[in-house]
Design a protein around this motif. Sequence first.
Motif, PDB file in Angstrom:
ATOM      1  N   ALA A  19       7.404  -0.507  13.066  1.00  0.00           N
ATOM      2  CA  ALA A  19       7.654  -1.808  12.435  1.00  0.00           C
ATOM      3  C   ALA A  19       8.767  -2.577  13.129  1.00  0.00           C
ATOM      4  O   ALA A  19       8.667  -3.790  13.332  1.00  0.00           O
ATOM      5  N   ALA A  20       9.840  -1.890  13.485  1.00  0.00           N
ATOM      6  CA  ALA A  20      10.962  -2.560  14.155  1.00  0.00           C
ATOM      7  C   ALA A  20      10.536  -3.094  15.519  1.00  0.00           C
ATOM      8  O   ALA A  20      10.910  -4.213  15.912  1.00  0.00           O
ATOM      9  N   GLU A  46       6.322  -8.498   4.036  1.00  0.00           N
ATOM     10  CA  GLU A  46       5.429  -9.649   4.002  1.00  0.00           C
ATOM     11  C   GLU A  46       3.982  -9.199   3.803  1.00  0.00           C
ATOM     12  O   GLU A  46       3.219  -9.827   3.062  1.00  0.00           O
ATOM     13  N   ARG A  75       7.466  -3.887  16.421  1.00  0.00           N
ATOM     14  CA  ARG A  75       6.522  -4.989  16.226  1.00  0.00           C
ATOM     15  C   ARG A  75       7.245  -6.284  15.879  1.00  0.00           C
ATOM     16  O   ARG A  75       6.833  -7.368  16.284  1.00  0.00           O
ATOM     17  N   LYS A  76       8.329  -6.177  15.145  1.00  0.00           N
ATOM     18  CA  LYS A  76       9.115  -7.375  14.823  1.00  0.00           C
ATOM     19  C   LYS A  76       9.710  -7.988  16.091  1.00  0.00           C
ATOM     20  O   LYS A  76       9.689  -9.220  16.274  1.00  0.00           O
ATOM     21  N   ARG A 117       6.915  -9.790  17.847  1.00  0.00           N
ATOM     22  CA  ARG A 117       6.585 -11.067  17.186  1.00  0.00           C
ATOM     23  C   ARG A 117       7.614 -12.136  17.540  1.00  0.00           C
ATOM     24  O   ARG A 117       7.266 -13.274  17.854  1.00  0.00           O
ATOM     25  N   ASP A 118       8.885 -11.770  17.447  1.00  0.00           N
ATOM     26  CA  ASP A 118       9.951 -12.743  17.731  1.00  0.00           C
ATOM     27  C   ASP A 118       9.919 -13.190  19.189  1.00  0.00           C
ATOM     28  O   ASP A 118      10.056 -14.384  19.498  1.00  0.00           O
ATOM     29  N   THR A 131       0.453  -6.072  11.919  1.00  0.00           N
ATOM     30  CA  THR A 131       1.437  -6.815  12.714  1.00  0.00           C
ATOM     31  C   THR A 131       2.485  -7.495  11.849  1.00  0.00           C
ATOM     32  O   THR A 131       3.617  -7.720  12.296  1.00  0.00           O
ATOM     33  N   TYR A 132       2.142  -7.834  10.612  1.00  0.00           N
ATOM     34  CA  TYR A 132       3.125  -8.405   9.696  1.00  0.00           C
ATOM     35  C   TYR A 132       4.297  -7.451   9.487  1.00  0.00           C
ATOM     36  O   TYR A 132       4.157  -6.220   9.568  1.00  0.00           O
ATOM     37  N   ASP A 133       5.458  -7.997   9.160  1.00  0.00           N
ATOM     38  CA  ASP A 133       6.558  -7.202   8.646  1.00  0.00           C
ATOM     39  C   ASP A 133       6.083  -6.542   7.353  1.00  0.00           C
ATOM     40  O   ASP A 133       5.440  -7.197   6.526  1.00  0.00           O
TER      41      ASP A 133
END
Length: 318
Positions: free
Chosen positions: A43-44, A86, A46-47, A50-51, A81-83
């Motif tokens: 998750a970290a 969210e 992927r964030k 995304r950013d 892919t979402y946080d």
Amino acid sequence: MSTIRIPEVVPSPAQDCETLHKSCEGWGTDEAALIRILGCRNAAQRKLIRDAYQQIYYTSLIDCLSEELSGDFRKAMILWTYDPPERDARLANEALKSRRKNLTQLQVIVEIACATSPHHLVAVRQAYASLFDTSLEEDIISNVSLPLQKILVSLVRSYRYDKEVVDSSIAKTEAAKLREAVQAKKLDDDELLRILSTRNTFQLRKTFQLYKDNYGTSIDKDVIARGKGIVESVMQVVIWCLDTPEKHFAEVVKASIEGLGTDEDSLTRAIVGRAEIDMIKVREAYFNANRSSLDSAVIGDTSGYYKDFLMTLLGSKI
């Protein structure tokens, strides 16, 4: 207990973004590359991707995936892919706005409230308010009738202590209170909801154990013995998610592939939602209950890139 395979050497977010961008350029999409990157990042990570994608290409990675992909593969990839907060906020909203409020929809709220950490639940509530300009509690009140409304609001409002602290004397007293409410068929009883919505999960597991020891049957079986309606079914899910969430999600997977057709939404939710939490335990619970592997069940009921992506989250090498 995560099943995703993160490579020993992880490319930088910028490098991953470049590969993802190239995968969506030109004629056709390189779905395998999308799976290979996003399906093997936590998750970290992927964030960060995304950013970085937004900063480099001035567009959302989610929007790109939405445009390039289709069907169940697209939905699964976007949810992943979402946080995570969210993701769960969007799943909760979709469940509450559904015209049908059966167990399939309502258990989504229960899972978020009872099978995740207190910190995650707070983050989901914050994400929900930010995304939909209303609170999760307000939408439950607007879309779910009593007594389920009272049960769900109590659960999503909770903030449990998440350390392993157990008091056996309290567990014994509260097992008796739970028994009294269940026997009276008052599943929205204030004391019952106070216990289930405020006690830490370790304390509750001791309470459930003493319930079975003292009264000869498990509380979930006692609940279902009192009735076969939606309230009893939801309360059974509450107990499972608090006591043994891996068994609940194993049952979600099983139910999603039984009978004619596949409930892809439920299957996706279970695998995407638990891949980074306890999917190894879900696998074990599935095998113990069905004497067959969860992986084989997924392979038998899915196909194409959707299957490849789910199997990647389950740790298979595609």
